[in-house]
Design a protein around this motif. Structure first.
Motif, PDB file in Angstrom:
ATOM      1  N   GLN A  39      41.814  49.716  49.551  1.00 36.52           N
ATOM      2  CA  GLN A  39      41.332  48.370  49.859  1.00 36.52           C
ATOM      3  C   GLN A  39      41.362  47.489  48.613  1.00 36.52           C
ATOM      4  OE1 GLN A  39      37.612  48.068  51.929  1.00 36.52           O
ATOM      5  NE2 GLN A  39      37.443  45.879  51.538  1.00 36.52           N
ATOM      6  N   GLN A  40      40.928  48.027  47.495  1.00 30.92           N
ATOM      7  CA  GLN A  40      40.935  47.254  46.250  1.00 30.92           C
ATOM      8  C   GLN A  40      42.362  46.919  45.821  1.00 30.92           C
ATOM      9  OE1 GLN A  40      38.770  50.152  44.017  1.00 30.92           O
ATOM     10  NE2 GLN A  40      36.843  49.022  44.163  1.00 30.92           N
ATOM     11  N   VAL A  42      45.100  46.628  47.818  1.00 30.08           N
ATOM     12  CA  VAL A  42      45.651  45.637  48.737  1.00 30.08           C
ATOM     13  C   VAL A  42      45.034  44.262  48.446  1.00 30.08           C
ATOM     14  CG1 VAL A  42      45.843  44.949  51.172  1.00 30.08           C
ATOM     15  CG2 VAL A  42      46.218  47.327  50.521  1.00 30.08           C
ATOM     16  N   GLU A  43      43.752  44.241  48.166  1.00 32.75           N
ATOM     17  CA  GLU A  43      43.081  42.985  47.814  1.00 32.75           C
ATOM     18  C   GLU A  43      43.693  42.391  46.537  1.00 32.75           C
ATOM     19  OE1 GLU A  43      38.827  42.737  46.228  1.00 32.75           O
ATOM     20  OE2 GLU A  43      38.622  42.143  48.339  1.00 32.75           O
ATOM     21  N   PHE A  44      43.930  43.233  45.539  1.00 35.29           N
ATOM     22  CA  PHE A  44      44.555  42.807  44.287  1.00 35.29           C
ATOM     23  C   PHE A  44      45.929  42.196  44.553  1.00 35.29           C
ATOM     24  CE2 PHE A  44      47.508  43.926  40.835  1.00 35.29           C
ATOM     25  CZ  PHE A  44      46.925  43.250  39.768  1.00 35.29           C
ATOM     26  N   LEU A  45      46.714  42.858  45.391  1.00 32.76           N
ATOM     27  CA  LEU A  45      48.044  42.346  45.726  1.00 32.76           C
ATOM     28  C   LEU A  45      47.953  41.000  46.444  1.00 32.76           C
ATOM     29  CD1 LEU A  45      49.694  45.656  46.923  1.00 32.76           C
ATOM     30  CD2 LEU A  45      50.369  44.325  44.916  1.00 32.76           C
ATOM     31  N   GLU A  46      47.055  40.906  47.416  1.00 37.10           N
ATOM     32  CA  GLU A  46      46.905  39.666  48.179  1.00 37.10           C
ATOM     33  C   GLU A  46      46.410  38.519  47.298  1.00 37.10           C
ATOM     34  OE1 GLU A  46      46.960  36.751  50.851  1.00 37.10           O
ATOM     35  OE2 GLU A  46      47.843  38.717  51.190  1.00 37.10           O
ATOM     36  N   GLU A  47      45.532  38.825  46.362  1.00 34.52           N
ATOM     37  CA  GLU A  47      45.004  37.789  45.458  1.00 34.52           C
ATOM     38  C   GLU A  47      46.072  37.257  44.518  1.00 34.52           C
ATOM     39  OE1 GLU A  47      41.903  39.679  43.252  1.00 34.52           O
ATOM     40  OE2 GLU A  47      40.414  39.411  44.820  1.00 34.52           O
ATOM     41  N   ASN A  48      47.010  38.118  44.109  1.00 34.42           N
ATOM     42  CA  ASN A  48      47.905  37.782  43.014  1.00 34.42           C
ATOM     43  C   ASN A  48      49.375  37.581  43.359  1.00 34.42           C
ATOM     44  OD1 ASN A  48      46.148  37.982  40.476  1.00 34.42           O
ATOM     45  ND2 ASN A  48      45.590  39.799  41.667  1.00 34.42           N
ATOM     46  N   TYR A  49      49.828  38.064  44.529  1.00 33.41           N
ATOM     47  CA  TYR A  49      51.266  38.053  44.800  1.00 33.41           C
ATOM     48  C   TYR A  49      51.604  37.633  46.220  1.00 33.41           C
ATOM     49  CZ  TYR A  49      51.277  40.689  40.512  1.00 33.41           C
ATOM     50  OH  TYR A  49      51.088  41.063  39.215  1.00 33.41           O
ATOM     51  N   PHE A 143      39.327  51.537  41.450  1.00 35.31           N
ATOM     52  CA  PHE A 143      40.410  50.786  40.798  1.00 35.31           C
ATOM     53  C   PHE A 143      39.736  49.941  39.715  1.00 35.31           C
ATOM     54  CE2 PHE A 143      44.111  47.605  41.728  1.00 35.31           C
ATOM     55  CZ  PHE A 143      44.872  48.174  40.729  1.00 35.31           C
ATOM     56  N   GLU A 144      39.653  50.484  38.506  1.00 36.32           N
ATOM     57  CA  GLU A 144      38.899  49.880  37.410  1.00 36.32           C
ATOM     58  C   GLU A 144      39.584  48.633  36.864  1.00 36.32           C
ATOM     59  OE1 GLU A 144      36.076  52.690  37.988  1.00 36.32           O
ATOM     60  OE2 GLU A 144      35.913  50.934  36.717  1.00 36.32           O
ATOM     61  N   VAL A 145      38.806  47.803  36.149  1.00 33.45           N
ATOM     62  CA  VAL A 145      39.302  46.555  35.577  1.00 33.45           C
ATOM     63  C   VAL A 145      40.498  46.806  34.663  1.00 33.45           C
ATOM     64  CG1 VAL A 145      38.705  44.623  34.067  1.00 33.45           C
ATOM     65  CG2 VAL A 145      37.071  45.417  35.771  1.00 33.45           C
ATOM     66  N   GLU A 146      40.422  47.832  33.809  1.00 32.02           N
ATOM     67  CA  GLU A 146      41.519  48.137  32.891  1.00 32.02           C
ATOM     68  C   GLU A 146      42.785  48.508  33.668  1.00 32.02           C
ATOM     69  OE1 GLU A 146      37.612  48.767  31.544  1.00 32.02           O
ATOM     70  OE2 GLU A 146      38.632  50.201  32.794  1.00 32.02           O
ATOM     71  N   ARG A 148      43.566  47.427  36.625  1.00 32.71           N
ATOM     72  CA  ARG A 148      44.080  46.205  37.247  1.00 32.71           C
ATOM     73  C   ARG A 148      44.952  45.425  36.264  1.00 32.71           C
ATOM     74  NH1 ARG A 148      40.861  44.014  41.854  1.00 32.71           N
ATOM     75  NH2 ARG A 148      39.592  45.732  42.559  1.00 32.71           N
ATOM     76  N   ILE A 149      44.528  45.363  35.007  1.00 38.54           N
ATOM     77  CA  ILE A 149      45.305  44.658  33.983  1.00 38.54           C
ATOM     78  C   ILE A 149      46.652  45.349  33.789  1.00 38.54           C
ATOM     79  CG2 ILE A 149      45.388  44.050  31.518  1.00 38.54           C
ATOM     80  CD1 ILE A 149      42.268  43.751  31.727  1.00 38.54           C
ATOM     81  N   ALA A 150      46.619  46.676  33.683  1.00 33.99           N
ATOM     82  CA  ALA A 150      47.869  47.435  33.510  1.00 33.99           C
ATOM     83  C   ALA A 150      48.763  47.284  34.739  1.00 33.99           C
ATOM     84  CB  ALA A 150      47.557  48.910  33.257  1.00 33.99           C
ATOM     85  N   ALA A 151      48.156  47.323  35.927  1.00 30.57           N
ATOM     86  CA  ALA A 151      48.923  47.187  37.168  1.00 30.57           C
ATOM     87  C   ALA A 151      49.581  45.814  37.256  1.00 30.57           C
ATOM     88  CB  ALA A 151      48.025  47.428  38.384  1.00 30.57           C
ATOM     89  N   LYS A 152      48.871  44.782  36.816  1.00 29.71           N
ATOM     90  CA  LYS A 152      49.428  43.431  36.855  1.00 29.71           C
ATOM     91  C   LYS A 152      50.657  43.340  35.953  1.00 29.71           C
ATOM     92  CE  LYS A 152      47.673  38.829  37.356  1.00 29.71           C
ATOM     93  NZ  LYS A 152      46.513  37.970  37.377  1.00 29.71           N
ATOM     94  N   GLU A 153      50.584  43.953  34.768  1.00 25.42           N
ATOM     95  CA  GLU A 153      51.726  43.968  33.854  1.00 25.42           C
ATOM     96  C   GLU A 153      52.904  44.740  34.444  1.00 25.42           C
ATOM     97  OE1 GLU A 153      50.705  41.278  31.506  1.00 25.42           O
ATOM     98  OE2 GLU A 153      52.465  42.430  30.896  1.00 25.42           O
ATOM     99  N   LYS A 154      52.607  45.868  35.071  1.00 23.64           N
ATOM    100  CA  LYS A 154      53.669  46.672  35.691  1.00 23.64           C
ATOM    101  C   LYS A 154      54.331  45.923  36.844  1.00 23.64           C
ATOM    102  CE  LYS A 154      51.711  51.180  34.621  1.00 23.64           C
ATOM    103  NZ  LYS A 154      51.139  52.392  35.213  1.00 23.64           N
ATOM    104  N   MET A 155      53.531  45.201  37.631  1.00 25.53           N
ATOM    105  CA  MET A 155      54.108  44.424  38.732  1.00 25.53           C
ATOM    106  C   MET A 155      55.056  43.365  38.175  1.00 25.53           C
ATOM    107  SD  MET A 155      53.214  45.444  41.766  1.00 25.53           S
ATOM    108  CE  MET A 155      53.353  44.084  42.904  1.00 25.53           C
ATOM    109  N   LYS A 156      54.668  42.730  37.081  1.00 23.59           N
ATOM    110  CA  LYS A 156      55.476  41.669  36.489  1.00 23.59           C
ATOM    111  C   LYS A 156      56.780  42.229  35.919  1.00 23.59           C
ATOM    112  CE  LYS A 156      53.042  38.851  34.085  1.00 23.59           C
ATOM    113  NZ  LYS A 156      52.246  38.281  33.013  1.00 23.59           N
ATOM    114  N   ILE A 157      56.704  43.385  35.258  1.00 20.92           N
ATOM    115  CA  ILE A 157      57.854  43.921  34.527  1.00 20.92           C
ATOM    116  C   ILE A 157      58.654  44.940  35.337  1.00 20.92           C
ATOM    117  CG2 ILE A 157      58.528  45.245  32.477  1.00 20.92           C
ATOM    118  CD1 ILE A 157      55.976  44.010  31.125  1.00 20.92           C
TER     119      ILE A 157
END
Length: 185
Positions: A39-40, A42-49, A143-146, A148-157
């Motif tokens: 859930q966290q 999918v929420e992260f994906l929906e919020e950001n992409y 799904f910890e804050v750290e 999420r930051i790493a996941a965001k970078e991986k999604m971008k790259i």
């Protein structure tokens, strides 16, 4: 060896619409096994992409574009919506593999397997044209804050590289990595 990939799919198709041989715009609704981190994620994906046509587009103002209602289908099930078109010549196992390939690329970027147990394609007027289902598998953790930051970078790259790679070694490593994550269930 990905244990999920060996599960059989039951497939239903709206034959009357597919016989018209036209391409339909809409979205693939991928129902995700609802574990804690799912859930966290999918929420992260929906919020950001925005996930459209096999590509990711980062939302400029993610807070105003975000709506929790997009996390769930009309039955209240957790899902990811992949906006795309449906080609009637790509129906069946090929189509399922294409959708799962995109989910696997996202899973690798998130360090979390998005276990999809049902895929349907809905046209823009919400008519179901394709439906495939299998037994669910799951995993739960936070799904910890750290992360999420790493996941965001991986999604971008990494996302487009992982989605579009034809390198057999990378595909094999990805398959084994996702299997390892599944085994932690």
């Amino acid at each position: 060896m990905d244990s999920i990939s060996y599960r059989k799919w039951d497939i239903w198709m709206n034959i009357a619409l597919l016989q018209q041989k036209k391409e339909y715009s809409g979205y693939f609704e991928c129902v995700i096994t609802p574990t804690l981190m799912a859930q966290q994620t999918v929420e992260f994906l929906e919020e950001n992409y925005n996930l459209k046509n096999g590509e990711i587009h980062e939302k400029i103002n993610s807070f105003t574009d975000y709506s929790p209602q997009f996390l769930y289908n009309e039955r209240g099930e957790l899902c990811i919506k992949l906006y795309n078109s449906l080609n009637p010549n790509e129906i069946g196992e090929f189509l399922i593999k294409k959708v799962l390939k995109q989910l696997n690329a996202i899973s690798l970027c998130m360090d979390f397997t998005l276990n999809c147990n049902r895929i349907s394609f809905k046209s823009l007027n919400h008519t179901t044209i394709f439906y495939a289902m299998r037994k669910p598998l799951g995993r739960g953790m936070s799904f910890e804050v750290e992360e999420r930051i790493a996941a965001k970078e991986k999604m971008k790259i990494d996302y487009s590289i992982l989605l579009n790679t034809r390198n057999e070694r990378i595909l094999l490593v990805a398959k084994h990595y996702l299997t390892g994550i599944n085994l932690m269930d």
